[in-house]
Design an enzyme around this catalytic site. Structure first.
Site, PDB file in Angstrom:
ATOM      1  N   CYS A  33       0.797  -1.230   0.000  1.00  0.00           N
ATOM      2  CA  CYS A  33       0.000   0.000   0.000  1.00  0.00           C
ATOM      3  C   CYS A  33       0.828   1.278   0.000  1.00  0.00           C
ATOM      4  O   CYS A  33       0.276   2.362  -0.148  1.00  0.00           O
ATOM      5  CB  CYS A  33      -0.916   0.015   1.222  1.00  0.00           C
ATOM      6  SG  CYS A  33       0.033   0.073   2.752  1.00  0.00           S
ATOM      7  N   CYS A  58      -2.487   3.089   7.998  1.00  0.00           N
ATOM      8  CA  CYS A  58      -3.868   2.889   8.424  1.00  0.00           C
ATOM      9  C   CYS A  58      -3.942   2.557   9.919  1.00  0.00           C
ATOM     10  O   CYS A  58      -2.918   2.400  10.588  1.00  0.00           O
ATOM     11  CB  CYS A  58      -4.463   1.748   7.610  1.00  0.00           C
ATOM     12  SG  CYS A  58      -3.712   0.176   8.034  1.00  0.00           S
ATOM     13  N   CYS A 102      -0.591  -5.192   7.120  1.00  0.00           N
ATOM     14  CA  CYS A 102      -0.231  -3.991   7.874  1.00  0.00           C
ATOM     15  C   CYS A 102       0.655  -4.337   9.068  1.00  0.00           C
ATOM     16  O   CYS A 102       1.489  -3.534   9.477  1.00  0.00           O
ATOM     17  CB  CYS A 102      -1.480  -3.268   8.344  1.00  0.00           C
ATOM     18  SG  CYS A 102      -2.705  -3.054   7.034  1.00  0.00           S
TER      19      CYS A 102
HETATM   20 FE1  FES Z   1      -1.187   0.378   4.448  1.00  0.00          FE
HETATM   21 FE2  FES Z   1      -2.488  -0.813   6.393  1.00  0.00          FE
HETATM   22  S1  FES Z   1      -3.268  -0.228   4.448  1.00  0.00           S
HETATM   23  S2  FES Z   1      -0.378  -0.389   6.284  1.00  0.00           S
END
Ligand code: FES
Length: 121
Positions: A33, A58, A102
């Site tokens: 991400c 996030c 994550c």
């Molecule tokens: Fe990027 Fe959780 S969506 S670390």
């Protein structure tokens, strides 16, 4: 979506900040991400005496960073190096499947800082 443990660490993250006298620093990014984490560690007598982090990501990334830093604080470098994303997810009481990656950001950050320490010692 998130359990109470995750929400607590997201809303009240432990060990957030900066460290002027860190022994070692690492910055990592998630390949999934693009979110990033910076980790500062202070090592004394081969023990993680202090640890701080800054995570731009996030809620799951912030909660994982918070709990993972708590898990390694006070541990020897050898013990801390055994940290896995499964350990972090278990300690958090679980994460939604799409948020498992994550937790890897937190582990990569901590292991990256330890690796940098070992290279320079
Ligand atoms: Fe990027 Fe959780 S969506 S670390």
């Amino acid at each position: 979506m998130y359990n109470d443990v995750v929400m607590d660490h997201f809303q009240h993250p432990r060990n957030v900040g900066d460290m002027a006298d860190a022994t070692s620093v690492a910055e990592v990014g998630s390949q999934e991400c693009g979110d990033t984490m910076k980790v500062f560690i202070k090592i004394k007598d081969d023990v993680i005496d202090d640890i701080k982090f800054q995570t731009y990501g996030c809620a799951a990334a912030i909660a994982s960073s918070s709990i993972a830093t708590e898990m390694v604080k006070g541990k020897t470098v050898t013990e801390a190096k055994k940290l896995t994303k499964n350990d972090v997810v278990t300690e958090l009481g679980g994460l939604p499947d799409q948020k498992i990656h994550c937790s890897l950001l937190a582990v990569d950050g901590i292991l990256g800082a330890i690796e940098a320490y070992e290279k320079n010692k």
